[in-house]
Design a protein around this motif. Structure first.
Motif, mmCIF file in Angstrom:
data_model
loop_
_atom_site.group_PDB
_atom_site.id
_atom_site.type_symbol
_atom_site.label_atom_id
_atom_site.label_comp_id
_atom_site.label_asym_id
_atom_site.label_seq_id
_atom_site.Cartn_x
_atom_site.Cartn_y
_atom_site.Cartn_z
ATOM 1 N N MET A 1 0.817 -1.196 0.000
ATOM 2 C CA MET A 1 0.000 0.000 0.000
ATOM 3 C C MET A 1 0.862 1.262 0.000
ATOM 4 S SD MET A 1 -3.016 1.170 0.000
ATOM 5 C CE MET A 1 -4.247 2.173 0.690
ATOM 6 N N ALA A 2 1.926 1.244 0.770
ATOM 7 C CA ALA A 2 2.796 2.417 0.854
ATOM 8 C C ALA A 2 3.382 2.770 -0.503
ATOM 9 C CB ALA A 2 3.904 2.174 1.866
ATOM 10 N N ILE A 3 3.717 1.746 -1.293
ATOM 11 C CA ILE A 3 4.274 2.000 -2.622
ATOM 12 C C ILE A 3 3.292 2.767 -3.499
ATOM 13 C CG2 ILE A 3 3.582 -0.240 -3.576
ATOM 14 C CD1 ILE A 3 6.823 1.223 -4.602
ATOM 15 N N LEU A 4 1.998 2.475 -3.357
ATOM 16 C CA LEU A 4 0.991 3.161 -4.165
ATOM 17 C C LEU A 4 0.867 4.625 -3.766
ATOM 18 C CD1 LEU A 4 -1.751 0.380 -4.267
ATOM 19 C CD2 LEU A 4 0.074 0.840 -5.913
ATOM 20 N N VAL A 5 0.898 4.884 -2.489
ATOM 21 C CA VAL A 5 0.836 6.270 -2.002
ATOM 22 C C VAL A 5 2.079 7.020 -2.468
ATOM 23 C CG1 VAL A 5 0.844 7.728 0.061
ATOM 24 C CG2 VAL A 5 -0.598 5.689 -0.017
ATOM 25 N N ILE A 10 4.854 10.911 -6.081
ATOM 26 C CA ILE A 10 5.881 11.162 -7.101
ATOM 27 C C ILE A 10 5.236 11.667 -8.387
ATOM 28 C CG2 ILE A 10 7.571 10.023 -8.632
ATOM 29 C CD1 ILE A 10 8.667 10.525 -5.854
ATOM 30 N N GLN A 11 4.120 11.072 -8.788
ATOM 31 C CA GLN A 11 3.435 11.506 -10.009
ATOM 32 C C GLN A 11 2.976 12.954 -9.905
ATOM 33 O OE1 GLN A 11 0.442 8.453 -10.412
ATOM 34 N NE2 GLN A 11 1.756 7.161 -11.678
ATOM 35 N N LEU A 12 2.587 13.376 -8.712
ATOM 36 C CA LEU A 12 2.140 14.749 -8.518
ATOM 37 C C LEU A 12 3.294 15.747 -8.461
ATOM 38 C CD1 LEU A 12 -0.658 14.257 -5.838
ATOM 39 C CD2 LEU A 12 -0.970 14.959 -8.217
ATOM 40 N N THR A 13 4.377 15.358 -7.813
ATOM 41 C CA THR A 13 5.461 16.308 -7.565
ATOM 42 C C THR A 13 6.614 16.225 -8.555
ATOM 43 O OG1 THR A 13 6.520 14.765 -6.031
ATOM 44 C CG2 THR A 13 4.958 16.351 -5.092
ATOM 45 N N ALA A 14 6.824 15.053 -9.134
ATOM 46 C CA ALA A 14 7.929 14.872 -10.080
ATOM 47 C C ALA A 14 7.524 13.850 -11.135
ATOM 48 C CB ALA A 14 9.180 14.412 -9.339
ATOM 49 N N PRO A 15 6.604 14.230 -12.011
ATOM 50 C CA PRO A 15 6.048 13.269 -12.972
ATOM 51 C C PRO A 15 7.072 12.713 -13.969
ATOM 52 C CG PRO A 15 5.297 15.493 -13.458
ATOM 53 C CD PRO A 15 6.030 15.559 -12.160
#
Length: 63
Positions: A1-5, A10-15
Motif C-alpha cells: 500500500m505504501a508503494i501506491l501512495v 511522485i506523479q504529482l510532484t515529479a512526474p
C-alpha cells in the motif's frame, strides 16, 4: 500500500520520474511468482527491479 501512495506523490510532484519497487531475487521467486500476487502487481501496474542482494546485482527489470 505504501508503494501506491508514494507513487501517487511522485506523479504529482515529479512526474518525470518512474518509480520501481526493488525486491530481493529470493522474494521474487517465492512470493511474486504466486498468481494472486501477479494479479495484484498487474492491476496496480507495479514496476519491479529484481536484485541479487549477495552480489548487489540487478537481475531483472519488470515493467
Amino acid at each position: 500500500m505504501a508503494i501506491l501512495v508514494y507513487r501517487n506523490l511522485i506523479q504529482l510532484t515529479a512526474p518525470e520520474y518512474t518509480l520501481y519497487l526493488a525486491i530481493d531475487d529470493v522474494v521474487y521467486k517465492e512470493f511474486f511468482q504466486r498468481k494472486s500476487v501477479q494479479v495484484v502487481t498487474h492491476q496496480n501496474q507495479l514496476l519491479l527491479i529484481v536484485v541479487e542482494m549477495e552480489k548487489e546485482e540487478i537481475r531483472q527489470w519488470i515493467n
